[in-house]
Design an enzyme around this catalytic site. Structure first.
Site, mmCIF file in Angstrom:
data_model
loop_
_atom_site.group_PDB
_atom_site.id
_atom_site.type_symbol
_atom_site.label_atom_id
_atom_site.label_comp_id
_atom_site.label_asym_id
_atom_site.label_seq_id
_atom_site.Cartn_x
_atom_site.Cartn_y
_atom_site.Cartn_z
ATOM 1 N N GLU A 70 2.226 -5.014 -10.639
ATOM 2 C CA GLU A 70 1.934 -5.330 -9.168
ATOM 3 C C GLU A 70 1.324 -6.753 -8.884
ATOM 4 O O GLU A 70 1.558 -7.469 -7.905
ATOM 5 C CB GLU A 70 0.934 -4.036 -8.721
ATOM 6 C CG GLU A 70 1.402 -3.006 -8.313
ATOM 7 C CD GLU A 70 0.341 -2.076 -7.988
ATOM 8 O OE1 GLU A 70 -0.633 -2.364 -7.328
ATOM 9 O OE2 GLU A 70 0.559 -0.701 -7.921
ATOM 10 N N SER B 54 -5.257 3.767 -6.282
ATOM 11 C CA SER B 54 -4.938 5.020 -5.436
ATOM 12 C C SER B 54 -6.107 6.017 -5.285
ATOM 13 O O SER B 54 -6.835 6.369 -6.193
ATOM 14 C CB SER B 54 -3.883 5.940 -6.145
ATOM 15 O OG SER B 54 -2.702 5.030 -6.173
ATOM 16 N N ASP C 151 1.179 0.002 -2.098
ATOM 17 C CA ASP C 151 0.532 -1.042 -3.044
ATOM 18 C C ASP C 151 0.153 -2.309 -2.708
ATOM 19 O O ASP C 151 -0.599 -2.815 -3.214
ATOM 20 C CB ASP C 151 1.577 -0.703 -4.259
ATOM 21 C CG ASP C 151 1.835 0.402 -4.861
ATOM 22 O OD1 ASP C 151 0.735 1.103 -5.001
ATOM 23 O OD2 ASP C 151 2.904 0.784 -5.299
ATOM 24 N N GLU D 298 5.715 -0.362 -1.571
ATOM 25 C CA GLU D 298 5.484 0.674 -2.686
ATOM 26 C C GLU D 298 6.153 0.044 -3.811
ATOM 27 O O GLU D 298 7.268 -0.032 -3.855
ATOM 28 C CB GLU D 298 5.913 2.001 -2.323
ATOM 29 C CG GLU D 298 5.471 3.206 -3.311
ATOM 30 C CD GLU D 298 3.956 3.412 -3.075
ATOM 31 O OE1 GLU D 298 3.338 3.786 -4.028
ATOM 32 O OE2 GLU D 298 3.381 3.230 -2.310
#
Length: 178
Positions: free
Chosen positions: A12, A32, A42, A55
């Site tokens: 990420e 989360s 995300d 995402e």
């Protein structure tokens, strides 16, 4: 599990950095469950023209599965936020590829699946997502390069732009260019 979470976090951050390098304002959502009742995507990214709620999923294996609820939450958030929902997938030793949720394969159980070969063949790459290249996959459907307009007045460029903007599907674009 901690190892795959660490790898997911690293992926990420890598995605955030890649978007940042291309002039996008980017933000990773909090972990989360910590921020709100409703799950957040995300990554949020925008450059003044394009806005994405992403995402992000990465995997060493093939395929990548996404929970149906995750996709529902992504689409809900993106619509309310005014962003395009995108699912970003990254397989080991490959780049990131992006899909609109509607273009993903839905399993019998209502979850979503992305196979590696589908990502490589049909996914939008980083340059396409960030506007650093024009989508060229549809050029294969045109016979002549100088074709200005078809009989119905629809130019090849118009069809490609409509497809790139998500107004029409690949199949619709291909049919219009036949």
């Amino acid at each position: 599990m901690a190892n795959s979470n660490a790898k997911g976090d690293r992926r990420e951050r890598e995605l955030v950095n890649r978007l940042d390098e291309r002039g996008f304002a980017v933000m990773r959502a909090p972990a989360s469950g910590s921020a709100t009742e409703r799950e957040l995507p995300d990554v949020l990214a925008g450059d003044g023209d394009s806005f994405y709620a992403i995402e992000a999923k990465s995997s060493a294996g093939d395929p990548i599965y996404l929970d149906g609820q995750e996709i529902e939450n992504l689409v809900y958030f993106a619509q309310n936020f005014g962003a395009a929902p995108k699912v970003g997938v990254r397989f080991d030793r490959e780049d990131w590829y992006f899909f609109h949720p509607a273009d993903l394969y839905v399993t019998d159980g209502g979850n979503y699946r992305v196979k590696k070969e589908v990502a490589l063949a049909d996914g939008e790459d980083m340059d396409e997502l960030t506007g650093h290249s024009e989508r060229t996959g549809l050029d294969d459907y045109t016979d002549s390069e100088d074709e200005d307009e078809d009989e119905d007045g629809t130019g090849v460029r118009d069809v490609l732009l409509a497809f790139e903007g998500g107004a029409i599907t690949l199949e619709e674009a291909a049919a219009m260019l036949e």
